[in-house]
Design a protein around this motif. Structure first.
Motif, PDB file in Angstrom:
ATOM      1  N   ASP A 315       0.823  -1.207   0.000  1.00 18.89           N
ATOM      2  CA  ASP A 315       0.000   0.000   0.000  1.00 18.89           C
ATOM      3  C   ASP A 315       0.861   1.263   0.000  1.00 18.89           C
ATOM      4  O   ASP A 315       0.528   2.248  -0.659  1.00 18.89           O
ATOM      5  CB  ASP A 315      -0.920  -0.015   1.223  1.00 18.89           C
ATOM      6  CG  ASP A 315      -1.901   1.137   1.215  1.00 18.89           C
ATOM      7  OD1 ASP A 315      -2.721   1.212   0.295  1.00 18.89           O
ATOM      8  OD2 ASP A 315      -1.839   1.979   2.130  1.00 18.89           O
ATOM      9  N   ASN A 316       1.973   1.248   0.716  1.00 22.24           N
ATOM     10  CA  ASN A 316       2.844   2.426   0.756  1.00 22.24           C
ATOM     11  C   ASN A 316       3.748   2.535  -0.463  1.00 22.24           C
ATOM     12  O   ASN A 316       4.395   3.566  -0.662  1.00 22.24           O
ATOM     13  CB  ASN A 316       3.708   2.404   2.020  1.00 22.24           C
ATOM     14  CG  ASN A 316       2.899   2.627   3.276  1.00 22.24           C
ATOM     15  OD1 ASN A 316       1.908   3.347   3.263  1.00 22.24           O
ATOM     16  ND2 ASN A 316       3.300   1.986   4.367  1.00 22.24           N
ATOM     17  N   ASP A 317       3.797   1.472  -1.271  1.00 25.56           N
ATOM     18  CA  ASP A 317       4.645   1.479  -2.474  1.00 25.56           C
ATOM     19  C   ASP A 317       3.925   2.067  -3.678  1.00 25.56           C
ATOM     20  O   ASP A 317       4.565   2.633  -4.569  1.00 25.56           O
ATOM     21  CB  ASP A 317       5.097   0.059  -2.820  1.00 25.56           C
ATOM     22  CG  ASP A 317       5.876  -0.605  -1.700  1.00 25.56           C
ATOM     23  OD1 ASP A 317       6.757   0.063  -1.133  1.00 25.56           O
ATOM     24  OD2 ASP A 317       5.589  -1.772  -1.393  1.00 25.56           O
ATOM     25  N   MET A 318       2.601   1.905  -3.746  1.00 30.47           N
ATOM     26  CA  MET A 318       1.823   2.427  -4.874  1.00 30.47           C
ATOM     27  C   MET A 318       1.445   3.872  -4.563  1.00 30.47           C
ATOM     28  O   MET A 318       0.425   4.160  -3.954  1.00 30.47           O
ATOM     29  CB  MET A 318       0.579   1.566  -5.119  1.00 30.47           C
ATOM     30  CG  MET A 318       0.864   0.182  -5.637  1.00 30.47           C
ATOM     31  SD  MET A 318       1.689   0.155  -7.268  1.00 30.47           S
ATOM     32  CE  MET A 318       0.506   1.005  -8.303  1.00 30.47           C
ATOM     33  N   ILE A 319       2.312   4.790  -5.002  1.00 31.32           N
ATOM     34  CA  ILE A 319       2.163   6.198  -4.634  1.00 31.32           C
ATOM     35  C   ILE A 319       1.534   6.993  -5.775  1.00 31.32           C
ATOM     36  O   ILE A 319       1.588   6.596  -6.940  1.00 31.32           O
ATOM     37  CB  ILE A 319       3.528   6.813  -4.267  1.00 31.32           C
ATOM     38  CG1 ILE A 319       4.454   6.822  -5.491  1.00 31.32           C
ATOM     39  CG2 ILE A 319       4.170   6.086  -3.084  1.00 31.32           C
ATOM     40  CD1 ILE A 319       5.698   7.664  -5.320  1.00 31.32           C
TER      41      ILE A 319
END
Length: 470
Positions: A315-319
């Motif tokens: 979730d924190n990688d797909m910015i």
């Protein structure tokens, strides 16, 4: 006697924008409403009444996008003056807020498929091939606007069918254009190994943008009108053999192939030539057979959730991509085989939003250094020297990697949501960074081009606006 109690509205009024009436395409005032975890546009057309349309099913991520907006880069030149207001002055006009990160040059409307979903409405019956001299003028217009354009995508129709295809590729190479993509359905790449070998002679800075909508017969037939599984397999085998960088691009339609998103991402990792996957929610423009707003539309937020479920990017990688955060989400990393080290979550937001070109070094981030060593079985000292990789990503910092690593170790998943009559927003279209270059040398955002300019509707709109203002 008790006084009547005021009632709260069932939504949060986030703000106001201008969208399009879904019936007449007029520009109309639009409330942005957050209801539970969903974002809705409520549009009010004087002729067709109120229309409520879902634009995101993840209000938290939608809010997060607002914190990723950064100053846009101004083109070196504009092609039109601001006269009627956005979106009727494309372009680009001085009121546009972003340069051309990616510029499409359409060189034909001829195609060897008649896809049920095709924003260009290409087919075997159409026969226009843009002359080489015209293409060169289009490229010169782009260079005048950009100086050194980051990325040109040769498109169509099916561009590989152009009789002067390699002359056009040479014309791109003759200009200060950093990278070139070939947008293709893959038929010629699958059937003609000699054609692929000739492409390989030009493969430095070149990438094939290969249609790859589904791994199933049913999905391909619905979106492309044919069972292309063998074609896609053979095309990838030929590209793999020649080591040509490739992106798999899938048009995503609810109920047709949205359940295959994870399969497509994992399939991409089986091929060393594949640098990533681009996922595009179906845009209601051009040919869109049997499209139903209520059953076929899918949000960027839904696709992003499916990507996170793959485990490749969290979730924190797909910015949100800072140049146009509400329309583009990206996860970017380095791969060793099928294992991917996400980088986007390791870079502080302030570095992503920097207006200056910057480089992320493992020396600066010890955690990144440790993961490099672990993923690639490197000695710690091997990280002290290296090269920078961030090709095709002009809006993100480059990453310092060891000399024995390069673009072949890049892997990304990108979600690109184009605007149509349902989710159109003037603020978002002003930030559009994916543009068409027309044969007249105009540069027009992908979204407005397919809505107003490709079919010539803009001429009538401008005439009515001019008459109203007279």
């Amino acid at each position: 006697m008790n006084a009547p109690l005021r009632k709260s509205r069932p939504y949060v009024f986030w703000g106001q924008t201008q969208s399009l009436c879904e019936t007449c395409l007029a520009l109309v005032p639009t409330k942005i409403q957050i209801l539970d975890d969903e974002v809705w546009y409520e549009k009010r057309c004087p002729d067709h009444g109120v229309q409520s349309t879902l634009v995101s099913d993840d209000a938290a991520y939608w809010r997060r996008c607002k914190s990723f907006i950064k100053p846009g880069d101004t083109p070196l030149s504009f092609q039109r003056r601001t006269e009627f207001g956005c979106p009727y002055d494309c372009g680009l006009c001085p009121d546009h807020e972003q340069h051309s990160c990616l510029a499409l040059i359409e060189i034909t409307d001829h195609c060897n498929l008649t896809c049920p979903v095709c924003f260009a409405e290409s087919s075997p019956q159409r026969s226009h091939f843009t002359p080489l001299a015209t293409v060169e003028r289009m490229l010169d217009a782009l260079v005048k606007s950009e100086g050194e354009p980051d990325l040109v995508q040769i498109s169509g129709g099916e561009p590989t069918l152009h009789p002067q295809f390699f002359d056009i590729l040479a014309a791109v190479r003759a200009r200060p254009i950093r990278h070139v993509m070939i947008n293709t359905n893959g038929l010629r790449i699958a059937r003609e190994p000699d054609f692929v070998a000739r492409l390989a002679e030009n493969k430095r800075g070149l990438e094939v943008y290969l249609q790859f909508d589904s791994l199933s017969r049913a999905g391909l037939t619905d979106i492309r009108g044919a069972d292309l599984r063998r074609i896609r397999q053979q095309a990838l085998e030929n590209l793999e053999r020649e080591g040509i960088s490739t992106t798999l691009v899938a048009t995503i339609k609810r109920g047709v192939n949205d359940d295959e998103i994870g399969d497509i991402v994992h399939h991409a990792l089986q091929w060393s030539c594949v640098r990533g996957v681009t996922l595009q929610p179906v845009q209601d423009a051009g040919r869109n057979a049997d499209f139903n707003k209520d059953t076929d539309r899918i949000m960027l937020s839904e696709i992003r959730r499916r990507v996170v479920e793959t485990g490749v990017f969290g979730d924190n990688d797909m910015i949100p991509l800072p140049c146009n955060p509400e329309s583009i989400s990206i996860g970017y990393g380095l791969r060793n085989g099928t294992t991917v080290l996400p980088l986007t979550s390791m870079v502080p937001r302030e570095e992503l939003l920097s207006v200056m070109p910057n480089t992320i070094s493992p020396e600066k981030y010890p955690v990144l250094r440790e993961k490099f060593v672990e993923l690639f079985s490197l000695s710690s000292g091997a990280l002290n020297t290296g090269q920078r990789v961030a090709e095709f990503l002009c809006c993100l910092p480059s990453v310092q990697v060891p000399d024995n690593l390069g673009y072949e170790h890049v892997f990304r998943v990108t979600i690109v949501q184009f605007l149509d009559r349902f989710n159109f927003c003037v603020a978002n279209v002003k930030r559009s960074c994916i543009h068409f270059v027309t044969e007249r040398g105009e540069i027009i955002p992908f979204d407005t081009y397919n809505l107003f300019y490709r079919n010539g509707a803009i001429d009538g709109i401008r005439a009515r606006l001019a008459e109203a203002g007279a």
